[in-house]
Design a protein around this motif. Sequence first.
Motif, PDB file in Angstrom:
ATOM      1  N   SER A  27       0.772  -1.277  -0.080  1.00 47.30           N
ATOM      2  CA  SER A  27      -0.078  -0.221  -0.069  1.00 47.30           C
ATOM      3  C   SER A  27       0.823   1.165   0.140  1.00 47.30           C
ATOM      4  N   ALA A  28       2.003   1.123   0.676  1.00 48.00           N
ATOM      5  CA  ALA A  28       2.759   2.364   0.594  1.00 48.00           C
ATOM      6  C   ALA A  28       3.659   2.251  -0.705  1.00 48.00           C
ATOM      7  N   VAL A  29       3.864   1.496  -1.516  1.00 46.98           N
ATOM      8  CA  VAL A  29       4.270   1.669  -2.839  1.00 46.98           C
ATOM      9  C   VAL A  29       3.413   2.164  -3.551  1.00 46.98           C
ATOM     10  N   ARG A  30       1.891   1.877  -3.337  1.00 44.65           N
ATOM     11  CA  ARG A  30       0.704   2.576  -4.120  1.00 44.65           C
ATOM     12  C   ARG A  30       0.382   3.904  -3.911  1.00 44.65           C
ATOM     13  N   VAL A  31       0.838   4.313  -2.638  1.00 44.13           N
ATOM     14  CA  VAL A  31       0.733   5.710  -2.150  1.00 44.13           C
ATOM     15  C   VAL A  31       1.818   6.664  -3.273  1.00 44.13           C
ATOM     16  N   LEU A  32       3.159   5.969  -3.276  1.00 43.93           N
ATOM     17  CA  LEU A  32       3.874   6.779  -4.167  1.00 43.93           C
ATOM     18  C   LEU A  32       3.529   7.081  -5.314  1.00 43.93           C
ATOM     19  N   GLU A  54      15.953   5.516  -4.638  1.00 40.77           N
ATOM     20  CA  GLU A  54      16.879   4.345  -4.990  1.00 40.77           C
ATOM     21  C   GLU A  54      16.324   3.381  -5.366  1.00 40.77           C
ATOM     22  N   LEU A  55      15.076   3.046  -5.406  1.00 36.92           N
ATOM     23  CA  LEU A  55      14.269   1.839  -5.750  1.00 36.92           C
ATOM     24  C   LEU A  55      13.516   2.000  -7.009  1.00 36.92           C
ATOM     25  N   ASP A  56      13.736   0.937  -7.775  1.00 36.54           N
ATOM     26  CA  ASP A  56      12.936   0.659  -8.901  1.00 36.54           C
ATOM     27  C   ASP A  56      11.573  -0.267  -8.582  1.00 36.54           C
ATOM     28  N   LEU A  57      10.660   0.581  -8.371  1.00 34.66           N
ATOM     29  CA  LEU A  57       9.199   0.039  -7.946  1.00 34.66           C
ATOM     30  C   LEU A  57       8.338  -0.212  -9.134  1.00 34.66           C
ATOM     31  N   ALA A  58       8.762   0.314 -10.533  1.00 37.29           N
ATOM     32  CA  ALA A  58       8.066   0.054 -11.671  1.00 37.29           C
ATOM     33  C   ALA A  58       7.284  -1.215 -11.940  1.00 37.29           C
ATOM     34  N   PRO A  59       7.955  -2.478 -11.667  1.00 41.13           N
ATOM     35  CA  PRO A  59       7.229  -3.632 -11.833  1.00 41.13           C
ATOM     36  C   PRO A  59       6.161  -3.766 -10.905  1.00 41.13           C
ATOM     37  N   LEU A  60       6.317  -3.458  -9.703  1.00 41.74           N
ATOM     38  CA  LEU A  60       5.253  -3.672  -8.650  1.00 41.74           C
ATOM     39  C   LEU A  60       4.112  -2.548  -9.084  1.00 41.74           C
ATOM     40  N   SER A 140      12.589  -5.130  -0.447  1.00 42.13           N
ATOM     41  CA  SER A 140      13.624  -3.613  -0.526  1.00 42.13           C
ATOM     42  C   SER A 140      12.695  -2.487  -0.091  1.00 42.13           C
ATOM     43  N   ALA A 141      11.349  -2.464  -0.498  1.00 40.82           N
ATOM     44  CA  ALA A 141      10.435  -1.565  -0.312  1.00 40.82           C
ATOM     45  C   ALA A 141      10.103  -1.660   1.324  1.00 40.82           C
ATOM     46  N   TRP A 142       9.730  -2.764   1.800  1.00 40.81           N
ATOM     47  CA  TRP A 142       9.608  -2.853   3.119  1.00 40.81           C
ATOM     48  C   TRP A 142      10.887  -1.996   4.088  1.00 40.81           C
ATOM     49  N   GLU A 143      12.178  -2.572   3.712  1.00 46.65           N
ATOM     50  CA  GLU A 143      13.221  -2.083   4.358  1.00 46.65           C
ATOM     51  C   GLU A 143      13.379  -0.624   4.327  1.00 46.65           C
ATOM     52  N   ALA A 144      13.079  -0.078   3.103  1.00 50.03           N
ATOM     53  CA  ALA A 144      13.396   1.295   3.018  1.00 50.03           C
ATOM     54  C   ALA A 144      12.265   2.300   3.268  1.00 50.03           C
ATOM     55  N   LEU A 145      10.960   1.978   3.291  1.00 45.40           N
ATOM     56  CA  LEU A 145       9.918   2.587   3.216  1.00 45.40           C
ATOM     57  C   LEU A 145       9.127   2.551   4.575  1.00 45.40           C
ATOM     58  N   PRO A 215      -7.496  -3.699   9.342  1.00 44.37           N
ATOM     59  CA  PRO A 215      -7.216  -2.169   8.915  1.00 44.37           C
ATOM     60  C   PRO A 215      -5.746  -1.650   8.425  1.00 44.37           C
ATOM     61  N   SER A 216      -6.074  -0.520   7.735  1.00 44.04           N
ATOM     62  CA  SER A 216      -4.506  -0.324   6.850  1.00 44.04           C
ATOM     63  C   SER A 216      -4.521   1.347   6.837  1.00 44.04           C
ATOM     64  N   VAL A 217      -3.428   1.639   6.992  1.00 45.69           N
ATOM     65  CA  VAL A 217      -2.972   2.933   7.340  1.00 45.69           C
ATOM     66  C   VAL A 217      -2.808   3.579   5.766  1.00 45.69           C
ATOM     67  N   PHE A 218      -2.186   3.019   4.737  1.00 48.22           N
ATOM     68  CA  PHE A 218      -1.988   3.798   3.544  1.00 48.22           C
ATOM     69  C   PHE A 218      -3.052   3.289   2.499  1.00 48.22           C
TER      70      PHE A 218
END
Length: 331
Positions: A27-32, A54-60, A140-145, A215-218
């Motif tokens: 969900s955080a990746v989606r918010v970006l 620094e992340l390439d999140l395009a595939p997700l 990677s998204a978990w660790e960074a974001l 429940p979800s934050v993002f």
Amino acid sequence: MPYHLLFGESDPLRIRFAVSPLWETQSAVRVLARPRQQGYHLPWLRRIAGAARELDLAPLQLLMPERGHSPDFLYPPPLGPAAAFEEELAAVRAVDPALVGPDLARALACTPGAAGSAEGRRLLKDPAASVVRLAELLRSAWEALVAPEWPRLRALLEADVAYHSRRLAEGGLERLLGELHPSFSWDAEAGVLEVGAYRGEHVRALDGQGLVLMPSVFIWPEVISGFDEPWQPTVVYPVRGIGGLWTESRERTPEALARLLGPVRADVLCALDEPMGTTALAHRLGRAPSSVSAHLSVLRDAGLLTSRRYGHQVLYERTPLGIAVSQPDVD
């Protein structure tokens, strides 16, 4: 169009809540990629801006259409009430390969041109390899974001679960579903939960599996359901209290209470405006968990706090006496 979840005779007895770090990560990746969802999260976005670059999140993000299906296998309903991120990621890696290709194709079809793009063709060409690649991107998204903020996020999510669990105990299923989200409509006679949604129509019979409420934050302001077999029927809804999520705590300990209990113990009591575990409370106060734990035990023994176990954690909340003595007008 709405989702319709069809309850059988035993399903109302099998309602449970869950918290999912994997879901919050996707969900955080989606918010970006969704400017309209970013308003509440601007302080977080500012903090993670450098890491996100620094992340390439395009595939997700290619698998996260504005409207339509997102792959169930990639962020399935959680394994338990409070699964760890690594446990959830292991479940993604272990998904039945036969489920992956059709799930990817269905998601890509919801964005014009996605399936025919270079990235879309790469995902579809080797679904098994795509699972490995996408799982690593989620890590990677978990660790960074998300991981640096997880104590704060988990505290809010667990407070929501504690609150709604009490509402279920006090008023039953009708009261709970009536309060979770304005789009919920519960027909007790027919045993049908209608969830107003934005991503198409979906009908799912629970068939004795019950329902997970998460429940979800993002996710704000949306509600998500639509999980198909073999996944557990689940509804994801916006967490309570999101407006104050990124607001730093202000000084709020009454001076007289600090003199009575000691400043640190008084801070611990006053910070528990929602049920919270030791780690999250220590993070909020900037103190060692061992120190906070000792003060929580004393406050509980004095009748100012109560505690209960949730998953692997113990959640503390103020008793009526604790609420009374921690009010600002105590001095």
